[in-house]
Motif scaffolding. Structure first.
Motif, short mmCIF file in Angstrom:
data_model
loop_
_atom_site.label_atom_id
_atom_site.label_comp_id
_atom_site.label_asym_id
_atom_site.label_seq_id
_atom_site.Cartn_x
_atom_site.Cartn_y
_atom_site.Cartn_z
N LYS A 183 -0.89 2.86 -5.82
CA LYS A 183 -2.09 3.12 -6.62
C LYS A 183 -1.98 2.61 -8.05
CE LYS A 183 -4.05 6.98 -4.00
NZ LYS A 183 -5.30 6.47 -3.49
N THR A 198 0.80 3.69 2.03
CA THR A 198 1.30 3.99 3.36
C THR A 198 2.58 3.20 3.66
OG1 THR A 198 -1.00 4.27 4.06
CG2 THR A 198 0.65 4.14 5.80
N GLY A 255 -0.85 8.89 4.01
CA GLY A 255 -1.27 7.56 4.39
C GLY A 255 -1.92 7.50 5.75
N ASN A 265 0.83 -1.21 0.00
CA ASN A 265 0.00 0.00 0.00
C ASN A 265 0.86 1.25 0.00
OD1 ASN A 265 -2.95 -0.85 0.35
ND2 ASN A 265 -1.86 -2.09 1.85
N1 PMP Z 1 0.12 9.21 -0.29
C1 PMP Z 1 -0.79 9.77 -1.11
C2 PMP Z 1 -0.42 11.02 -1.84
C3 PMP Z 1 -2.04 9.20 -1.27
O1 PMP Z 1 -2.94 9.76 -2.08
C4 PMP Z 1 -2.34 8.00 -0.58
C5 PMP Z 1 -3.68 7.31 -0.73
N2 PMP Z 1 -4.76 8.14 -0.95
C6 PMP Z 1 -1.36 7.45 0.27
C7 PMP Z 1 -0.13 8.08 0.37
C8 PMP Z 1 -1.61 6.20 1.04
O2 PMP Z 1 -1.82 5.12 0.21
P1 PMP Z 1 -2.61 3.84 0.70
O3 PMP Z 1 -4.01 4.25 0.96
O4 PMP Z 1 -2.49 2.87 -0.42
O5 PMP Z 1 -1.92 3.35 1.94
#
Ligand code: PMP
Length: 410
Positions: free
Chosen positions: A258, A119, A147, A117
């Motif tokens: 993503k 995060t 995150g 992910n």
């Molecule tokens: N950084 C940014 C700029 C994001 O847009 C996101 C998710 N919206 C994250 C980190 C965290 O990603 P995830 O939800 O996959 O942990």
């Protein structure tokens, strides 16, 4: 209005067995009434909710869908890898191949690490920076999203002040505030974290100014700290080699997720040679991080996105949409602000602090089968066509009329 029986029933059932019914930013309770929570299927840039309502999708799964749902080449790579195995006693050869592709295509990168992910990736970046420098302080922009771990979650419940004791805040694109934050860190600066561009919720987006990006680079160089660009949201949509190639500044570390595997769970950190040793010494892992299927999807996604030049495609369609919205805004005399890259648009109405206009607008487009977001940046994919944009613009034309009649012209 559209049918919502299944959605309503599922939301009721979820409330009984899932705290709050749903967590995080995909919680439809955070959206105006009328948005579905549960979906049945996706194909290209089209999405069907559990009640069978079809939408042209301008959120792309909040980013992951870069090439469109069920892109045939990605799905074929996934099928092939599935037949071989996914979660084994170690990674497959896809791991090495994918790291090679990332290093080849990413301007600053000499190595790559994989996670699941976004995060995970931003957190690993901080660990690498701290391992390399032996320093603690990290500069982050106010209100930027990186995150949901304790150091970065936007809702600080269930965490301790100590979890973020070493963060110092600056204002994006504000050189003086960045300098002040760096000064406050003194000789304890491990990293400066910057979003690829400012894409905070409910406020106008901003591309990084070259002065801001250059100063971040200089401050890191002067302190021996790591410059981290969070590419989780913008990655592969702004520039194929890294978003800050557009301002001529190279980070030391980038966090990706993503879009990089077209909807399969994958994240990556890319870094420079000088940080290889630190990246070797930190301990991070997860039971599913080395899964072959997502990496096969990642390889196909990188290949198709480059071959078919997704960046140009979504910039062109994004501009077509932006021009259409601007013309409608003028003809209905309802003022909107469109900000950020055209490929990742945000539309906010003037005099709309409570988001009433934004809600009326997007609920109306939803009724016409177009899924927009009232206050978060949106996304295009390779699967969107000019026809999809033109159909969406028919819906937004009705939606502007609704806003004008309900809230007046301004
Ligand atoms: N950084 C940014 C700029 C994001 O847009 C996101 C998710 N919206 C994250 C980190 C965290 O990603 P995830 O939800 O996959 O942990």
């Amino acid at each position: 209005s559209r049918p919502s029986f299944q959605n309503t029933a599922l939301r009721e059932r979820a409330k009984r067995v899932v705290p709050g019914g749903m967590t995080g930013h995909l919680n439809a309770a955070l959206l105006p009434a009328g948005y579905p929570q549960f979906f049945e299927r996706g194909q290209g840039c089209h999405l069907w909710d559990v009640d069978g309502n079809e939408y042209i999708d301008f959120m792309c799964s909040w980013g992951p869908n870069l090439l469109g749902h069920h892109h045939p080449e990605v799905e074929e790579a996934v099928r092939r890898q599935h037949a071989q195995g996914d979660c084994l006693n170690g990674p497959t050869a896809r791991f090495v191949e994918l790291a090679e592709r990332f290093v080849e295509r990413t301007a600053h990168a000499d190595w790559a690490l994989f996670q699941k992910n976004g995060t995970d990736a931003t957190t690993v970046c901080l660990m690498v920076a701290r391992a390399a420098t032996g320093k603690r302080k990290v500069l982050v922009a106010e209100k930027a999203y990186h995150g949901a771990d304790p150091w970065c979650t936007p809702i600080p419940v269930g965490i301790t002040p100590e979890d973020r004791a070493h963060l110092i805040h600056y204002t994006y694109n504000d050189v003086a505030s960045l300098e002040a934050a760096a000064q406050q860190a003194g000789n304890d600066l491990a990293a400066i974290v910057c979003s690829a561009f400012k894409h905070d919720l409910r406020v106008d987006q901003e591309l990084p100014t070259p002065e801001f990006a250059r100063r971040a680079r200089e401050l890191c160089d002067a302190a021996g700290a790591a410059l981290i660009v969070d590419e989780v949201r913008a990655g592969l949509r702004v520039h194929a080699g890294g978003s800050w190639e557009t301002v001529g500044v190279r980070p030391d570390l980038s966090a990706w997720s993503k879009s990089i595997a077209n909807g399969y769970a994958l994240a990556a950190v890319t870094g420079v040679e000088a940080l290889r040793d630190a990246a070797t010494r930190i301990y991070t892992t997860g039971s599913f991080w080395q899964g072959g299927v997502a990496m096969a999807a990642g390889l196909a996604t990188l290949e198709v996105s480059q071959r078919d030049d997704v960046v140009s495609h979504i910039a062109r369609l994004g501009q077509r949409f932006r021009d259409g919205i601007a013309a409608q805004s003028a003809s209905h005399r309802v003022t909107v602000r469109q900000s950020g890259p055209a490929a990742m648009p945000l539309i906010l109405f003037d005099d709309d602090a409570s988001l009433k206009k934004g809600a009326a607008f997007t609920v109306e487009t939803l009724r016409h089968g177009v899924y927009l977001h009232p206050c978060h940046n949106m996304f295009f994919s390779l699967a969107h066509t000019e026809r999809d944009i033109d159909l969406a613009l028919q819906a937004t034309d009705s939606a502007f009329a609704v806003v004008a009649s309900r809230y007046g012209q301004c």
